[in-house]
Design a protein around this motif. Structure first.
Motif, PDB file in Angstrom:
ATOM      1  N   ILE A 101      12.567  68.642  43.948  1.00  0.00           N
ATOM      2  CA  ILE A 101      13.189  67.437  44.514  1.00  0.00           C
ATOM      3  C   ILE A 101      12.860  66.261  43.607  1.00  0.00           C
ATOM      4  O   ILE A 101      11.691  65.930  43.395  1.00  0.00           O
ATOM      5  N   GLU A 102      13.890  65.620  43.052  1.00  0.00           N
ATOM      6  CA  GLU A 102      13.728  64.468  42.159  1.00  0.00           C
ATOM      7  C   GLU A 102      13.850  63.153  42.925  1.00  0.00           C
ATOM      8  O   GLU A 102      13.130  62.204  42.643  1.00  0.00           O
ATOM      9  N   ILE A 103      14.784  63.091  43.860  1.00  0.00           N
ATOM     10  CA  ILE A 103      14.973  61.907  44.712  1.00  0.00           C
ATOM     11  C   ILE A 103      15.018  62.423  46.136  1.00  0.00           C
ATOM     12  O   ILE A 103      15.879  63.244  46.474  1.00  0.00           O
ATOM     13  N   PRO A 104      14.098  61.987  46.992  1.00  0.00           N
ATOM     14  CA  PRO A 104      14.053  62.510  48.358  1.00  0.00           C
ATOM     15  C   PRO A 104      15.261  62.090  49.174  1.00  0.00           C
ATOM     16  O   PRO A 104      16.062  61.242  48.746  1.00  0.00           O
ATOM     17  N   LEU A 105      15.381  62.654  50.352  1.00  0.00           N
ATOM     18  CA  LEU A 105      16.460  62.276  51.271  1.00  0.00           C
ATOM     19  C   LEU A 105      16.494  60.763  51.419  1.00  0.00           C
ATOM     20  O   LEU A 105      15.468  60.134  51.676  1.00  0.00           O
ATOM     21  N   THR A 106      17.688  60.200  51.231  1.00  0.00           N
ATOM     22  CA  THR A 106      17.852  58.752  51.242  1.00  0.00           C
ATOM     23  C   THR A 106      19.132  58.390  51.979  1.00  0.00           C
ATOM     24  O   THR A 106      20.186  58.986  51.727  1.00  0.00           O
ATOM     25  N   ASP A 107      19.048  57.406  52.871  1.00  0.00           N
ATOM     26  CA  ASP A 107      20.243  56.834  53.491  1.00  0.00           C
ATOM     27  C   ASP A 107      20.785  55.781  52.545  1.00  0.00           C
ATOM     28  O   ASP A 107      20.062  54.847  52.170  1.00  0.00           O
ATOM     29  N   GLN A 108      22.044  55.918  52.145  1.00  0.00           N
ATOM     30  CA  GLN A 108      22.639  55.018  51.172  1.00  0.00           C
ATOM     31  C   GLN A 108      23.316  53.816  51.849  1.00  0.00           C
ATOM     32  O   GLN A 108      23.870  53.955  52.938  1.00  0.00           O
ATOM     33  N   ASP A 109      23.283  52.654  51.198  1.00  0.00           N
ATOM     34  CA  ASP A 109      23.922  51.447  51.733  1.00  0.00           C
ATOM     35  C   ASP A 109      25.427  51.622  51.903  1.00  0.00           C
ATOM     36  O   ASP A 109      26.023  51.034  52.796  1.00  0.00           O
TER      37      ASP A 109
END
Length: 134
Positions: A101-109
């Motif tokens: 995993i390089e970028i974890p779970l993220t809610d995007q704008d």
């Protein structure tokens, strides 16, 4: 769905092992796998929903040698974004199967939720719920 689908073609040093990984970790299904010489993969087609990727072993072509990130000195030359319905479950499945995993779970704008990972040979994958076609 667009009328002119784009089908990425990826090359892996150990294409056969990566086909197994992509199916186990990301949920792809084998449509076709054509053997090449000495245990290589000449051509494979994997599907996920209505999408497809093609996989092969490194190959010399009239326009140059096609390789994956390992043979390219560890550099990723592209990334893929795949729309999935349940990105949290997908993330957990990929991580359990060995994706980095390089970028974890993220809610995007801009809407949607996603994460970015690398497969064992260094290809970069992003999976998320944002669908720009909707």
């Amino acid at each position: 769905m667009p009328q002119c689908p784009i089908i990425p073609a990826l090359h892996y040093r150990d294409a056969r092992a990566m086909i197994d990984f992509l199916c186990r970790a990301f949920g792809f299904e084998r449509k076709a796998v054509h053997d090449g010489p000495d245990g290589t993969v000449a051509h494979a087609e994997l599907t996920l929903g209505g999408a497809m990727i093609m996989i092969g072993s490194p190959a010399d072509t009239p326009y140059g040698r096609l390789v994956g990130p390992i043979e390219a000195g560890g550099r990723a030359t592209m990334g893929l974004y795949v729309v999935v319905n349940d990105v949290d479950a997908h993330h957990d499945r990929a991580k359990a199967a060995g994706a980095t995993i390089e970028i974890p779970l993220t809610d995007q704008d801009y809407g949607g939720r996603d994460y970015t990972c690398r497969d064992p040979e260094g290809q970069v994958w992003s999976f998320g719920t944002y669908d720009p076609w909707r």
